[in-house]
Each structure stands twice: as structure tokens, then as C-alpha cells.
Motif scaffolding. Structure first.
Motif, short mmCIF file in Angstrom:
data_model
loop_
_atom_site.label_atom_id
_atom_site.label_comp_id
_atom_site.label_asym_id
_atom_site.label_seq_id
_atom_site.Cartn_x
_atom_site.Cartn_y
_atom_site.Cartn_z
N SER A 29 -32.09 78.75 -44.06
CA SER A 29 -31.21 79.10 -42.92
C SER A 29 -31.64 80.09 -42.05
CB SER A 29 -29.84 79.23 -43.20
OG SER A 29 -29.33 78.18 -43.86
N LEU A 30 -32.36 81.26 -42.53
CA LEU A 30 -32.74 82.44 -41.74
C LEU A 30 -33.95 82.12 -40.97
CD1 LEU A 30 -32.43 85.44 -41.07
CD2 LEU A 30 -33.94 85.82 -43.16
N ILE A 31 -34.84 81.29 -41.62
CA ILE A 31 -36.15 81.00 -40.95
C ILE A 31 -35.78 79.89 -39.76
CG2 ILE A 31 -38.13 79.62 -41.22
CD1 ILE A 31 -38.03 82.37 -42.43
N MET A 32 -34.91 79.01 -40.13
CA MET A 32 -34.30 78.02 -39.09
C MET A 32 -33.79 78.59 -37.61
SD MET A 32 -31.82 76.06 -37.34
CE MET A 32 -30.53 76.03 -38.42
N ILE A 33 -32.91 79.88 -38.08
CA ILE A 33 -32.41 80.44 -37.08
C ILE A 33 -33.43 81.28 -36.13
CG2 ILE A 33 -30.73 82.54 -36.42
CD1 ILE A 33 -29.20 81.61 -39.04
N ILE A 34 -34.16 81.85 -36.98
CA ILE A 34 -35.19 82.86 -36.08
C ILE A 34 -36.22 81.79 -35.31
CG2 ILE A 34 -37.40 84.19 -36.57
CD1 ILE A 34 -36.05 85.38 -38.76
N GLY A 35 -36.85 80.88 -36.22
CA GLY A 35 -37.58 79.84 -35.43
C GLY A 35 -37.02 79.08 -34.26
N ASN A 36 -35.91 78.53 -34.24
CA ASN A 36 -35.33 77.97 -33.02
C ASN A 36 -34.96 79.02 -31.97
OD1 ASN A 36 -34.29 75.12 -33.13
ND2 ASN A 36 -33.95 75.94 -35.28
N LEU A 92 -23.32 78.30 -19.56
CA LEU A 92 -23.29 79.17 -20.53
C LEU A 92 -22.31 78.85 -21.88
CD1 LEU A 92 -25.05 81.76 -21.59
CD2 LEU A 92 -23.12 82.97 -20.55
N PRO A 93 -21.17 78.29 -21.47
CA PRO A 93 -20.02 77.96 -22.63
C PRO A 93 -20.70 76.78 -23.35
CG PRO A 93 -19.12 78.22 -20.40
CD PRO A 93 -20.37 78.20 -20.21
N HIS A 94 -21.60 76.00 -22.99
CA HIS A 94 -21.93 74.71 -23.54
C HIS A 94 -23.22 74.83 -24.00
CE1 HIS A 94 -18.58 72.84 -21.14
NE2 HIS A 94 -19.17 73.32 -20.21
N ILE A 95 -23.92 75.92 -24.41
CA ILE A 95 -25.53 75.87 -25.04
C ILE A 95 -25.52 75.54 -26.17
CG2 ILE A 95 -26.18 77.17 -23.09
CD1 ILE A 95 -25.89 79.59 -25.35
N PHE A 96 -24.18 75.78 -26.99
CA PHE A 96 -24.26 75.53 -28.52
C PHE A 96 -23.52 74.06 -28.84
CE2 PHE A 96 -23.84 80.42 -28.41
CZ PHE A 96 -25.03 80.48 -29.05
N ASP A 97 -23.09 73.30 -27.67
CA ASP A 97 -22.68 71.95 -27.94
C ASP A 97 -23.89 71.00 -28.44
OD1 ASP A 97 -20.34 73.13 -27.04
OD2 ASP A 97 -20.26 71.99 -25.21
N LYS A 98 -23.47 69.88 -29.21
CA LYS A 98 -24.28 69.10 -30.08
C LYS A 98 -24.95 68.22 -28.72
CE LYS A 98 -24.89 65.60 -33.35
NZ LYS A 98 -24.41 64.78 -34.53
N GLY A 99 -26.23 68.26 -28.62
CA GLY A 99 -26.92 67.18 -27.60
C GLY A 99 -26.98 67.79 -26.12
N PHE A 100 -26.45 69.14 -25.99
CA PHE A 100 -26.58 69.79 -24.44
C PHE A 100 -27.87 70.38 -24.47
CE2 PHE A 100 -25.87 73.15 -21.64
CZ PHE A 100 -25.29 72.86 -20.61
N SER A 101 -28.23 70.02 -23.23
CA SER A 101 -29.72 70.66 -22.89
C SER A 101 -29.88 70.58 -21.23
CB SER A 101 -30.78 70.04 -23.48
OG SER A 101 -32.21 70.59 -22.94
N GLY A 138 -31.31 72.38 -31.08
CA GLY A 138 -31.67 73.47 -31.87
C GLY A 138 -30.55 74.62 -31.80
N LEU A 139 -29.88 75.07 -30.82
CA LEU A 139 -29.18 76.10 -30.59
C LEU A 139 -27.74 75.37 -31.52
CD1 LEU A 139 -29.15 77.26 -27.08
CD2 LEU A 139 -29.96 78.56 -29.27
N TYR A 140 -27.28 74.24 -31.39
CA TYR A 140 -26.11 73.59 -32.13
C TYR A 140 -26.51 74.01 -33.59
CZ TYR A 140 -23.62 69.93 -34.62
OH TYR A 140 -22.71 69.45 -35.35
#
Length: 530
Positions: free
Chosen positions: A420-427, A473-482, A493-495
């Protein structure tokens, strides 16, 4: 089948169909073989005739024929054509029968001797089976005509022995086809017998016993824990791996599942009839990855079976594979960068700029060793070090300035979810790279920091890109938002980063100023502070 007993229906059907199929296939095969042989001879004869006509029209052969030392020109041409076409011999003579080309070189210049009676029509090609010095062959002759006059002749021989060899090869293929047909007949007979009998699936008791023994051996050899239940949720099977994983013994067979091992979700699969794949389950305080499927008898659910694997073990293996992949990516990028630098050094040497070449070598060696040394000393976790080396090399390729906070530090993080740590840093780093890679060179800057303090892991990633619009900015962690190009294949990625952070009990913050850049700050608990 015991000695003296009458063969069963399945055996009788197989024998009858086998005999009928064998007779039919043999008749078809023999007729087909004879037809193919005749057709093959016609094809070889036609091929020899075409080769003879082609050689007879060759302009260089016509020109060199009847000239002093003409064989020195004609012989290489004819031999090349013979090797390319695969015929046994190509003989070329002039009008008096003097040989200008022959596969046996000492025959050159001698008089060609007819090996069979009769003469070929003066201006017409002819093909027939002949008895030659080299053996039975299909011989084709064609006149060489120049200015309306026959000035020579081409004789092409294809050995019958080679045709026989090819014929036998065809017979072999026909036999294979016959065997394949017999196999299909056997299978058809077995299916028919099974449908007619409809008793224990057409199997003998001894076969059923053997099948059960094999199934037991296979189930016991599987590393995953296997548990099966019947329609009343009673345990019907539990292998040794499941006994070790869950701490239960084989005496549990025949007892209800839920009181002994709650949380497997097998009862739910039994109730709904829907399979569940790759589900994470918490059983007795441990996490497992499970595959759960219903078992049907006709249209009715007769039970369910599940395989269970320790999720901790799976993640440990995934971390090892991830670490290797990261180092491979780093080496690939460094190799590409190294080639570019070698080309620069070679150019300076060719320009006799030796001092500049030495200075350049010293500069790149010092910078690279400094970066590698810093990462290896400050980041003890191999996976983190690997991804930082890979991203550093990628940034160097793209002309991006990649800065790591000099106070950064990361221990080996034993017991932490490294995947999980590598996935967070890599993204986060990949997002930063995409944010700046198309900007002017002076703005291609990325900052990274990783710290351990007060039982927490702090990750800081900053870029100098164009930033994120306030409304996005409020939507960057939404699934499929880009907001990027090809958005249909992005927005995950951010999701995924946010999901992993939340699973680890951490927090993620983001600040962005349009036109100036974006800051990501991730705080993860460690060593029992989650």
C-alpha cells in the motif's frame, strides 16, 4: 472389468463403432492415397516442364549457348536454378548435343547420350517417366529457340524415389487422420453410451473409487484451505491446509459449519447461489482471500465449496514482486539515460574536446553516485528505495528536476503494509510527473519528502505544475474523475490512494494554487498508533 464377465454396453458400442469407422476410414484413405499419388506425379511433371521452359527462355543462357566457354556462364545459372527449385538435375546442350550444364561437372563439354529410345519432337516440349543414370525419374525436355531456330535443349529430371518418399510422408499423414477419426468415433461412442446408460455417469465402480482417491490426493496437495458443505450447511470436506489455517481438526466433518467456523460466507453462497471471487474475509481475527462457489445438481443447489488463502502471505509475495519490478524499471531508465550520456562523451572525444569530456564524466558520475548513495542510506525499506530510484531515473529522462528532502528517512518498516505504501508513493509521484512534464524546463520541478516521527509516516509530494481548479478540487478523489486527456481510462490513481490511506487509518490533505502547483500530504499511523 472382472475376468469372464460380459462387456458392458459402453464397451460394445465402442468396439462396433471402432470397427465400422476403421473400415470406412481405411477405404477412404486408400482411395485418397492413390488419388493423391497420381495428382502429385502430375504436379511434379508440370513443375519439371515449367522449369524446363523457364530455363529454355533464359536470355543469358540463349546468349552464351554455342559460344566459346559458354559453360562458364551457363553452368552457374543452371545450378542455382536447380538448387532453388529442388529438382535432381538440369542439363543444357547445344544443337549438336554438347553439354553446357550438368550437375556432374566432368560431364561438361562431352556429348549428351540419350538414355531412352525415340526422339523428342524438334520444337515441342515433352515430359515422361524415364530410366536415367541417376535412377527412375520424371524427365521434361524443352527446346531452346533463338531466331526461330533450335539451338539447344534443356533436360530437367525429378527423381521418382524422392516422389516415393513424399508419398510415404502423405501416407503417414493419412494414417494420423485415420487415427484421429477413430479417436472421434471412440469419444462419440462413449458419449452415446453415457446417454443410453445414464447410470453413475457411465463409470464402473472401480473407476469411481479411483477418481475419489485422485480427488482426495489433489485436494490434500493444494496449499489453499478447502472447505465444502452440503445443502444443510454441514461440513462434507476439509483438507489439511484448512485444518492448519483455522485450527480445527478432521472430526469437524459432518457437523454444522457456522458454530465451528463463523464468517466464511459459505452459507450466504448456499442461500443466494451466486459465486464470490477474491473476497476478503475476517475469520477468527485473521484476514483471508477467498473464492466461494455453489455446487449444483441439475437445477438445485447441492452445496458450496470455498478456498481460503492467508492474505498476509499473499501481500508478502506481492511486495517481493513489486520490489523486483521497481528495480527493473529503475535499471531500464538508467540504461536509457546512460546511452545518451555515452553518445555525448563520444561526441566530445570526436571533437577533441578531451577536457570537456573528462569534466562531463566527472559531473555525471558524481551526481549519480550522490543520488544513489543518498537513497540507499536514508531509505532502508527496499521497496521505497526501488521506487524512488525508478522515478528519479524517469525524471532524468524527461528533464524533470527531482528533489528529495535531505531530512527524509524511512526505516525497514517491519510489519507495515509495504504494498500500500508503494502504491501511494508511486501514484502521487506519477501524478506530479504528468503535471510538469509538458511545461517549460524551468518549471519541471518535483519535491518529495518521507519522514518517520512520533509513530507516524509522513509523505509529502509537491509539484510546480498548473495546479487544480477550485471547482475540481473537491472531486479529485472521486472514482473515475480526471481533468486530463483520455479521461475515460483515468481517474483511478487518486481514488485508489485515498482508499489505501483510509484502510491504513491515515489522512490525506491536498492544497493547490492554480498556475503555481499542488501539494499532497499523507499521514499514516505506524507501530501500533493506527
Amino acid at each position: 472389468m472382472e475376468s469372464g464377465t460380459k462387456p458392458g454396453l459402453q464397451t460394445q458400442l465402442i468396439l462396433v463403432l471402432l470397427l465400422v469407422s476403421l473400415m470406412g476410414l481405411l477405404v477412404v484413405g486408400l482411395v485418397g492415397a492413390q488419388t493423391i499419388e497420381a495428382q502429385f506425379k502430375r504436379m511434379i511433371a508440370k513443375n519439371a516442364r515449367n522449369i524446363a521452359l523457364l530455363v529454355a527462355e533464359h536470355p543469358e543462357i540463349k546468349k552464351a549457348l554455342s559460344t566459346p566457354k559458354g559453360e562458364e556462364i551457363i553452368q552457374p545459372i543452371a545450378e542455382k536454378l536447380r538448387r532453388e527449385t529442388g529438382v535432381k538435375s538440369i542439363i543444357i546442350t547445344d544443337a549438336e548435343g554438347r553439354i553446357y550444364s550438368h550437375p556432374i561437372t566432368y560431364e561438361l563439354g562431352t556429348k549428351f547420350q540419350e538414355e531412352e529410345e525415340g526422339k523428342v519432337l524438334e520444337y515441342l516440349p515433352q515430359t515422361k517417366e524415364s530410366q536415367t543414370i541417376i535412377g527412375p525419374s520424371i524427365r521434361s525436355k524443352a527446346p531452346i529457340i533463338k531466331d526461330g531456330v533450335k539451338v539447344g535443349e534443356v533436360i530437367v529430371d525429378a527423381l521418382v524415389n524422392e516422389i516415393q518418399s513424399t508419398k510415404y510422408s502423405l501416407y503417414g499423414k493419412l494414417l494420423l487422420a485415420i487415427f484421429a477419426g477413430l479417436l472421434v468415433s471412440v469419444i462419440a461412442a462413449a458419449v452415446l453410451a453415457r446417454r443410453v446408460k445414464n447410470i453413475i455417469y457411465g463409470m464402473e465402480p472401480s473407476e469411481i473409487a479411483l477418481l475419489l482417491k485422485q480427488r482426495e490426493g489433489i485436494i490434500e496437495s493444494i496449499r489453499e484451505g478447502i472447505i465444502a458443505i452440503d445443502s444443510d450447511s454441514n461440513i462434507t470436506l476439509i483438507n489439511s491446509s484448512a485444518q492448519k489455517l483455522f485450527g480445527i481438526d478432521k472430526d469437524a466433518t459432518g457437523q454444522p459449519l457456522e458454530p465451528i467456523l463463523p464468517g466464511t460466507s459459505l452459507s450466504e453462497v448456499l442461500r443466494t447461489g451466486k459465486a464470490q471471487w477474491d473476497v476478503e474475509l475476517n475469520i477468527r481475527g485473521k484476514k483471508f482471500l477467498a473464492q466461494l462457489i455453489p455446487i449444483y445438481r441439475g437445477q438445485n443447489i447441492a452445496g458450496a465449496i470455498g478456498s481460503f488463502r492467508d492474505l498476509t502471505e499473499i501481500r508478502a509475495q506481492a511486495e517481493q514482486m513489486t520490489g523486483v519490478a521497481l528495480y527493473i524499471d529503475a535499471l531500464r531508465a538508467q540504461n536509457h539515460e546512460f546511452k545518451n550520456k555515452l553518445q555525448t562523451i563520444a561526441g566530445l572525444i570526436q571533437l577533441e574536446e578531451h577536457e570537456k569530456a573528462l569534466s562531463f564524466i566527472s559531473e555525471i558520475t558524481s551526481a549519480q553516485q550522490s543520488q544513489i548513495s543518498f537513497i540507499s542510506k536514508r531509505f532502508k525499506n527496499p521497496s521505497v528505495g526501488g521506487i524512488l530510484l525508478g522515478k528519479s531515473s524517469r525524471c532524468a529522462e524527461l528533464g524533470i528536476e527531482f528533489s528529495i528532502d535531505p531530512d527524509s528517512f524511512c526505516s525497514e518498516l517491519e510489519g507495515f503494509d509495504n504494498l500500500s505504501l508503494i502504491m501511494i508513493i508511486g501514484n502521487l509521484l506519477e501524478n506530479a510527473i504528468e503535471a510538469v512534464q509538458k511545461l517549460p524546463r524551468e518549471r519541471r520541478k518535483i519535491f518529495f519528502g518521507l519522514f518517520e516521527e512520533s509513530g507516524k509516516i509522513i509523505i509529502h509530494v509537491k509539484d510546480h505544475g498548473m495546479g487544480i481548479a477550485p471547482e475540481d478540487l473537491p472531486h479529485i478523489f472521486d472514482k473515475g474523475f480526471s481533468t486530463k486527456e483520455n479521461a475515460q481510462s483515468r481517474g483511478y490513481g487518486l481514488y485508489n490512494v485515498k482508499n489505501r490511506v483510509e484502510e491504513l487509518g491515515g489522512d490525506i490533505e491536498v492544497e493547490s494554487i492554480p498556475g503555481e502547483g499542488t501539494d499532497f500530504l499523507v499521514i499514516l499511523p505506524h507501530r501500533g498508533d493506527r
